[in-house]
Write an enzyme that holds these catalytic residues in place. Structure first.
Site, PDB file in Angstrom:
ATOM      1  CG  HIS A  72      -2.087  -0.920   1.067  1.00 43.67           C
ATOM      2  ND1 HIS A  72      -3.313  -0.490   0.641  1.00 43.67           N
ATOM      3  CD2 HIS A  72      -2.192  -2.250   1.250  1.00 43.67           C
ATOM      4  CE1 HIS A  72      -4.142  -1.530   0.580  1.00 43.67           C
ATOM      5  NE2 HIS A  72      -3.472  -2.607   0.942  1.00 43.67           N
ATOM      6  CE1 TYR A 201      -5.796   4.146   7.918  1.00 40.40           C
ATOM      7  CE2 TYR A 201      -6.490   4.226  10.207  1.00 40.40           C
ATOM      8  CZ  TYR A 201      -5.682   3.698   9.217  1.00 40.40           C
ATOM      9  OH  TYR A 201      -4.775   2.719   9.542  1.00 40.40           O
ATOM     10  N   PRO A 292      -5.583   0.762  18.100  1.00 40.54           N
ATOM     11  CG  PRO A 292      -7.388  -0.495  17.323  1.00 40.54           C
ATOM     12  CD  PRO A 292      -6.854   0.169  18.544  1.00 40.54           C
ATOM     13  CE  LYS A 296       3.393   3.422  13.614  1.00 41.38           C
ATOM     14  NZ  LYS A 296       3.282   2.788  12.304  1.00 41.38           N
ATOM     15  CE1 TYR A 382      -1.860   4.048   9.164  1.00 43.91           C
ATOM     16  CE2 TYR A 382      -0.512   2.988   7.478  1.00 43.91           C
ATOM     17  CZ  TYR A 382      -1.685   3.055   8.212  1.00 43.91           C
ATOM     18  OH  TYR A 382      -2.678   2.131   7.992  1.00 43.91           O
TER      19      TYR A 382
END
Ligand code: FAD
Ligand code: PHB
Length: 388
Positions: A72, A201, A292, A296, A382
């Site tokens: 991704h 998200y 979550p 991580k 991220y």
């Protein structure tokens, strides 16, 4: 029984530590209270940082990950009327991979058993002893109920949040930090092709929603719910229509399919220090928990055992204690960075019912999706900062 490293817990932390040590010629035994089937079926995390992929590849368990994992190159951040793609390679030169924790665990168990190395499943009564000496022991009953003693040079407590290792730290020497969030995630796994190329998200006044995936034919989706919410209150129809409602975007449709797994997970931040006492070393969820939202938890477990493996190799193969002595400090620096990032993502994306907070969140989302330097900071965290 005798071994160099007694590892408690066959989650990602314990199994990977065993694999990394084996590559360096260091002997270990993994002790797990659940069955092999149970640990291989437990649905949890799904996003691997580039560094995690590199460590798994270096440990010789990256073959299926490279074949079946989905690279991704970013995420979508959404709030009503807006869906903005953040391009990770462009922002920070790195990517992440969608590959389920269950698959990582299957690969590690497969590699260990194929190499003839030991994992004891379905043990009970795990207890740790003599941790302040250089001959610590673990006692337990094996799957047949026979009492066993494992003598070690070192014990690695990789037994998750509820395991017996962390409570062995003397209370006077231990410090903990806790933040319980006033929400939980209802997660589903569904047999349907993802309706998106990258994770979404989504901020929504009725609560956060996340669209993730496990493969080209399996989707993983989450809804923010109250911590005391009951699964029975959520029919399949209600779950799908709430997901569609919170992730609605003009011209986009969420595809639905049979739900194969569902659970509700409360959200918590927790850090315990130090991560070492005498000959006991803690790694992964045994020492820290993150919500979550930053993806991580699994990556932190991998980072811990990568640092720990080097420290134990120095100690056990060369008699040098320097890296063992600095293990806790080194690991905790990364833990706190991930704790901050996970808290920040959680705070930015979850509805609290406070309208002032909602306006701050929307302002922050507009900023992150329009300022390259703000987006770069998200991308860097991220995809995972360097190990040291
Ligand atoms: P664990 O995976 O918990 O492994 C610990 C192992 O120790 C387990 O196999 C346990 O059975 C074993 N054990 C416990 N007690 C004993 C004992 N007495 N004797 C022997 N063995 C014992 N992270 C994300 O990034 N995204 C997610 O969506 C996500 N979802 C999650 C959902 C749930 C329900 C949970 C609990 C965690 C989730 N996480 C998620 C976090 C992530 O999965 C963890 O950070 C990761 O599993 C940590 O790995 P670990 O090896 O440290 O611990
Ligand atoms: C998942 O796929 O399970 C997942 C992805 C991203 C997150 C959390 C969980 O932030």
């Amino acid at each position: 029984m005798r071994t160099q490293v007694g590892i408690i817990g066959a989650g990602p932390a314990g199994l990977l530590l065993a694999q990394l040590l084996a590559v360096r010629g260091i002997d270990s035994v993994v002790l797990e209270n659940r069955s092999r089937d149970y640990v291989q079926a437990r649905i949890r995390a799904g996003i691997l940082e580039q560094g995690t992929v590199d460590v798994l590849t270096g440990a010789g368990v990256g073959e299926r990950l490279h074949r079946e994992g989905l690279r991704h190159d970013g995420i979508y951040l959404q709030y009503p009327g807006h869906r903005q793609h953040l391009d990770f390679p462009g922002l920070c030169g790195r990517s992440v991979w969608a590959y389920g924790q269950t698959e990582v665990v299957k690969d590690l168990i497969g590699a260990r058993l194929a190499a003839g190395q030991q994992i004891e499943f379905e043990i009970s009564g795990t207890a740790l002893h003599d941790l302040e000496t250089d001959r610590p022991r673990v006692t337990y009953a094996d799957s047949a109920g026979v009492q066993q003693v494992l003598e070690c040079d070192v014990v690695a407590g990789c037994d998750g949040f509820h395991g017996p290792s962390r409570p062995m730290l003397p209370a006077a020497l231990q410090q903990t930090w806790v933040r319980d969030y006033p929400f939980a995630w209802l997660g589903i796994l569904a047999d349907v092709a993802p309706s998106t190329d990258e994770l979404i998200y989504a901020w929504h006044p009725d609560g956060f929603a996340l669209h993730s995936m496990r493969s080209p034919s399996v989707s993983r989706l989450y809804l923010q719910v109250d911590p005391d919410e009951r699964l029975e209150s959520w029919s399949d129809d209600r779950i799908w229509s709430e997901l569609q409602h919170r992730m609605a975007f003009e011209g986009w449709q969420l595809q639905t399919g049979p739900i194969t797994d569902r659970s509700i997970t409360p959200m918590r931040s927790f850090v315990s220090a130090p991560m070492r006492h005498g000959r006991l070393f803690l790694a992964g969820d045994a020492a820290h928990i993150v919500p979550p939202t930053g993806a991580k938890g699994l990556n932190l477990a991998v980072a811990d055992v990568t640092v720990l493996c080097e420290a134990l190799t120095e100690l056990l193969a060369h008699g040098r204690a320097g890296l063992a002595d600095t293990y806790s400090g080194t690991a905790l620096r990364r833990v706190w960075r991930a704790t901050h990032f996970s808290w920040w993502m959680t705070s930015m994306l979850h509805a609290s019912g406070d309208d002032f907070e909602a306006q701050l969140q929307l302002s922050q989302l507009r900023y992150v999706t329009s300022s390259p330097s703000a987006a770069q900071s998200l991308a860097e965290n991220y995809t995972g900062l360097p190990l040291r």
